[in-house]
Motif scaffolding. Sequence first.
Motif, mmCIF file in Angstrom:
data_model
loop_
_atom_site.group_PDB
_atom_site.id
_atom_site.type_symbol
_atom_site.label_atom_id
_atom_site.label_comp_id
_atom_site.label_asym_id
_atom_site.label_seq_id
_atom_site.Cartn_x
_atom_site.Cartn_y
_atom_site.Cartn_z
ATOM 1 N N ALA A 1 36.473 -27.989 10.034
ATOM 2 C CA ALA A 1 37.344 -26.822 9.861
ATOM 3 C C ALA A 1 37.082 -26.170 8.510
ATOM 4 C CB ALA A 1 38.803 -27.245 9.947
ATOM 5 N N PRO A 2 37.307 -24.856 8.393
ATOM 6 C CA PRO A 2 37.112 -24.181 7.103
ATOM 7 C C PRO A 2 38.158 -24.629 6.086
ATOM 8 C CG PRO A 2 38.059 -22.672 8.704
ATOM 9 C CD PRO A 2 37.692 -23.917 9.456
ATOM 10 N N PRO A 3 37.775 -24.791 4.819
ATOM 11 C CA PRO A 3 38.730 -25.263 3.807
ATOM 12 C C PRO A 3 39.873 -24.296 3.573
ATOM 13 C CG PRO A 3 36.687 -24.523 2.777
ATOM 14 C CD PRO A 3 36.440 -24.557 4.256
ATOM 15 N N GLU A 4 39.629 -23.004 3.830
ATOM 16 C CA GLU A 4 40.693 -22.013 3.618
ATOM 17 C C GLU A 4 41.904 -22.293 4.502
ATOM 18 O OE1 GLU A 4 37.551 -21.345 4.344
ATOM 19 O OE2 GLU A 4 36.815 -20.584 2.416
ATOM 20 N N ASP A 5 41.655 -22.942 5.641
ATOM 21 C CA ASP A 5 42.754 -23.307 6.538
ATOM 22 C C ASP A 5 43.281 -24.708 6.230
ATOM 23 O OD1 ASP A 5 42.365 -20.891 7.838
ATOM 24 O OD2 ASP A 5 41.078 -21.759 9.383
ATOM 25 N N THR A 6 42.376 -25.625 5.983
ATOM 26 C CA THR A 6 42.741 -27.042 5.888
ATOM 27 C C THR A 6 43.444 -27.388 4.583
ATOM 28 O OG1 THR A 6 40.775 -27.521 7.209
ATOM 29 C CG2 THR A 6 41.872 -29.375 6.151
ATOM 30 N N VAL A 7 42.924 -26.904 3.457
ATOM 31 C CA VAL A 7 43.485 -27.288 2.154
ATOM 32 C C VAL A 7 44.964 -26.906 2.034
ATOM 33 C CG1 VAL A 7 43.365 -26.931 -0.342
ATOM 34 C CG2 VAL A 7 41.260 -27.285 0.970
ATOM 35 N N PRO A 8 45.346 -25.655 2.330
ATOM 36 C CA PRO A 8 46.780 -25.323 2.224
ATOM 37 C C PRO A 8 47.659 -26.179 3.128
ATOM 38 C CG PRO A 8 45.455 -23.324 2.379
ATOM 39 C CD PRO A 8 44.548 -24.465 2.693
ATOM 40 N N GLN A 9 47.177 -26.515 4.328
ATOM 41 C CA GLN A 9 47.953 -27.350 5.236
ATOM 42 C C GLN A 9 48.165 -28.748 4.663
ATOM 43 O OE1 GLN A 9 45.832 -27.316 8.961
ATOM 44 N NE2 GLN A 9 46.113 -25.125 9.278
ATOM 45 N N MET A 10 47.100 -29.327 4.132
ATOM 46 C CA MET A 10 47.199 -30.676 3.583
ATOM 47 C C MET A 10 48.111 -30.705 2.358
ATOM 48 S SD MET A 10 45.206 -32.410 5.629
ATOM 49 C CE MET A 10 44.556 -33.892 4.906
#
Length: 266
Positions: free
Chosen positions: A135-144
């Motif tokens: 998955a792209p980090p732009e989506d994953t990092v904020p979620q985590m």
Amino acid sequence: MAMINVEDQVRVHVQDLGSGPAVVFISGFGLDHQLWDRQVRVLTDAGFRTICITQRGHGHSDHPLHGYDIDRLTADVLGVLKTLGVESTAIAGHSFGGQVAFHTAALAPQLVSRLVLVGSNAVRASRSAEFPFGAPPEDTVPQMVKAEETDRIAARYRLIQDNFATEPDPRVVDWLMSTWMRMPSWSAIACYHTLLRTDLIAEIPLVRQPVLQINGTADRVHSARGSHWLQSKLSDSTIVELDCGHFPMLESPDEFDKTLAAFLTG
């Protein structure tokens, strides 16, 4: 067991047991030396020296507010090995630890003789134009980060439980959680950024050592296609896929130990 200084006012926890050819173990996100308990026993019995390095922010190592970028984490590993007088070693890294192990192998080829990546694409853990997997980090990092800030206990428990191929023994999950909860939120958030934004693709030509990738066929964390992509670009790489999830050393221990020992002695 020892606490070794790697930076002013920062120490990391190191377990150094056995004698013979050295093998360094670096655990994945939130975990420590206990992850490798069985491998330490098996390899020391087989005549190896095993060195388990618990990364800063994890386990019994110090938990500073800063210093979780890939270069600093790798400098910690190199500092420990210098202190211990290790001149040649194999390195095995699980998940996030695989990124640190790969970077160490790229920066210090004269020190690292062999590289083992366990459930880790090593060069990236998220999608990019050059690495079209995950998955792209732009989506994953904020979620985590949001999950960590909102309810880190529930978020971490869910992550551990979901990383197994089948419903895990609750006692195993509780044990992993007890280790993971030693990691404070500031360390976890910083490591999420490093894990999901680090790009080591340019270092692939520098890793000319024999590389073994041990993956679980039901691993939901790392990309199997990413592992094969990496293998195609490394000069000497082998992939072994076991019937398990993200923790092959726990889910398929016999096969894992046999594969690891064969590679280290090959």
